[in-house]
Design a protein around this motif. Sequence first.
Motif, mmCIF file in Angstrom:
data_model
loop_
_atom_site.group_PDB
_atom_site.id
_atom_site.type_symbol
_atom_site.label_atom_id
_atom_site.label_comp_id
_atom_site.label_asym_id
_atom_site.label_seq_id
_atom_site.Cartn_x
_atom_site.Cartn_y
_atom_site.Cartn_z
ATOM 1 N N VAL A 65 16.662 32.267 -30.923
ATOM 2 C CA VAL A 65 15.934 31.029 -31.193
ATOM 3 C C VAL A 65 14.437 31.289 -31.059
ATOM 4 O O VAL A 65 13.944 31.665 -29.984
ATOM 5 N N LEU A 66 13.709 31.077 -32.152
ATOM 6 C CA LEU A 66 12.247 31.231 -32.134
ATOM 7 C C LEU A 66 11.555 29.909 -31.807
ATOM 8 O O LEU A 66 10.604 29.874 -31.023
ATOM 9 N N PHE A 67 12.004 28.841 -32.424
ATOM 10 C CA PHE A 67 11.435 27.511 -32.218
ATOM 11 C C PHE A 67 12.601 26.526 -32.113
ATOM 12 O O PHE A 67 13.617 26.669 -32.783
ATOM 13 N N SER A 68 12.427 25.518 -31.285
ATOM 14 C CA SER A 68 13.501 24.543 -31.110
ATOM 15 C C SER A 68 12.932 23.225 -30.653
ATOM 16 O O SER A 68 11.905 23.172 -29.956
ATOM 17 N N SER A 69 13.609 22.133 -31.059
ATOM 18 C CA SER A 69 13.214 20.814 -30.555
ATOM 19 C C SER A 69 13.572 20.666 -29.085
ATOM 20 O O SER A 69 13.029 19.803 -28.392
ATOM 21 N N ALA A 70 14.493 21.506 -28.593
ATOM 22 C CA ALA A 70 14.813 21.582 -27.163
ATOM 23 C C ALA A 70 14.155 22.855 -26.635
ATOM 24 O O ALA A 70 14.664 23.959 -26.851
ATOM 25 N N SER A 71 13.037 22.714 -25.979
ATOM 26 C CA SER A 71 12.226 23.877 -25.601
ATOM 27 C C SER A 71 12.975 24.871 -24.728
ATOM 28 O O SER A 71 12.676 26.069 -24.739
ATOM 29 N N ALA A 72 13.975 24.416 -23.982
ATOM 30 C CA ALA A 72 14.718 25.323 -23.105
ATOM 31 C C ALA A 72 15.529 26.342 -23.897
ATOM 32 O O ALA A 72 15.944 27.365 -23.347
ATOM 33 N N ARG A 73 15.744 26.094 -25.172
ATOM 34 C CA ARG A 73 16.563 27.003 -25.976
ATOM 35 C C ARG A 73 15.735 28.132 -26.584
ATOM 36 O O ARG A 73 16.310 29.098 -27.106
ATOM 37 N N VAL A 74 14.430 28.064 -26.539
ATOM 38 C CA VAL A 74 13.581 29.091 -27.137
ATOM 39 C C VAL A 74 13.795 30.423 -26.416
ATOM 40 O O VAL A 74 13.769 30.495 -25.175
ATOM 41 N N GLY A 75 14.021 31.465 -27.195
ATOM 42 C CA GLY A 75 14.243 32.795 -26.646
ATOM 43 C C GLY A 75 15.681 33.113 -26.350
ATOM 44 O O GLY A 75 16.017 34.266 -26.050
ATOM 45 N N ALA A 76 16.554 32.135 -26.411
ATOM 46 C CA ALA A 76 17.975 32.355 -26.127
ATOM 47 C C ALA A 76 18.724 32.621 -27.422
ATOM 48 O O ALA A 76 18.283 32.230 -28.507
#
Length: 225
Positions: A96-107
Amino acid sequence: MIRTTLGLIALFAMIAAACVAFGAYFSYVTLQNAHRSAIEARFSITAERIATTAQFAASLGIALPAQTTLSELVAREARLDPAVDSIDVLDDRGTVLFSSASARVGAPAGPLPHAVGRRIENDLAAAIGRVVVRYDPASMDAGARALADDLRTIAIPTLIGAALATIAIGILLAADLKRAARRAAEPEKWPPAARTALAAAQSVHASVTRGGAPDPAATTETARS
């Protein structure tokens, strides 16, 4: 005879009710699939808009990880539809590069049971990432329940009506058959041609019973009378 007739009427009534029930079930399945397709098509449009934006930026030479404006875009798109859980932009490895749920970025993206996606391609039509729109399955369940309630409201009265109509038609047909059988047992109510044929048959039978050959002239005279 009456018991057999009533049994057949009940059997046909159950068959009519079963046909209505099966028709309602297949209609429910068809409408549910159409409802699911309509909702997923709505989310696909959202994914298409974001993917188009990312592809346009990529065509200008901006690598997908460097398109930081996508973070604001996916957040805005997610706020537009309350049925959307999150919108992710993934790279070609599924991170995940960008997400509306910031906690998911990088996962890693992980399993996607309730989601629709759209590939992000470069100018050579090679995949450089993916947009994934995750939605709340409750939106599907609410639509399915509404469809079930509507079909139940229509199907149950129709089922009862079909069974009652079959029973009524069966009773009318049974009454007509009973009247026909009663008329058949009373020769005086037969049509003239039938009574003439019966008289001729009785004359022949009487002649045979007496031991003599039937008189053709008498048989013909009886038939003429």
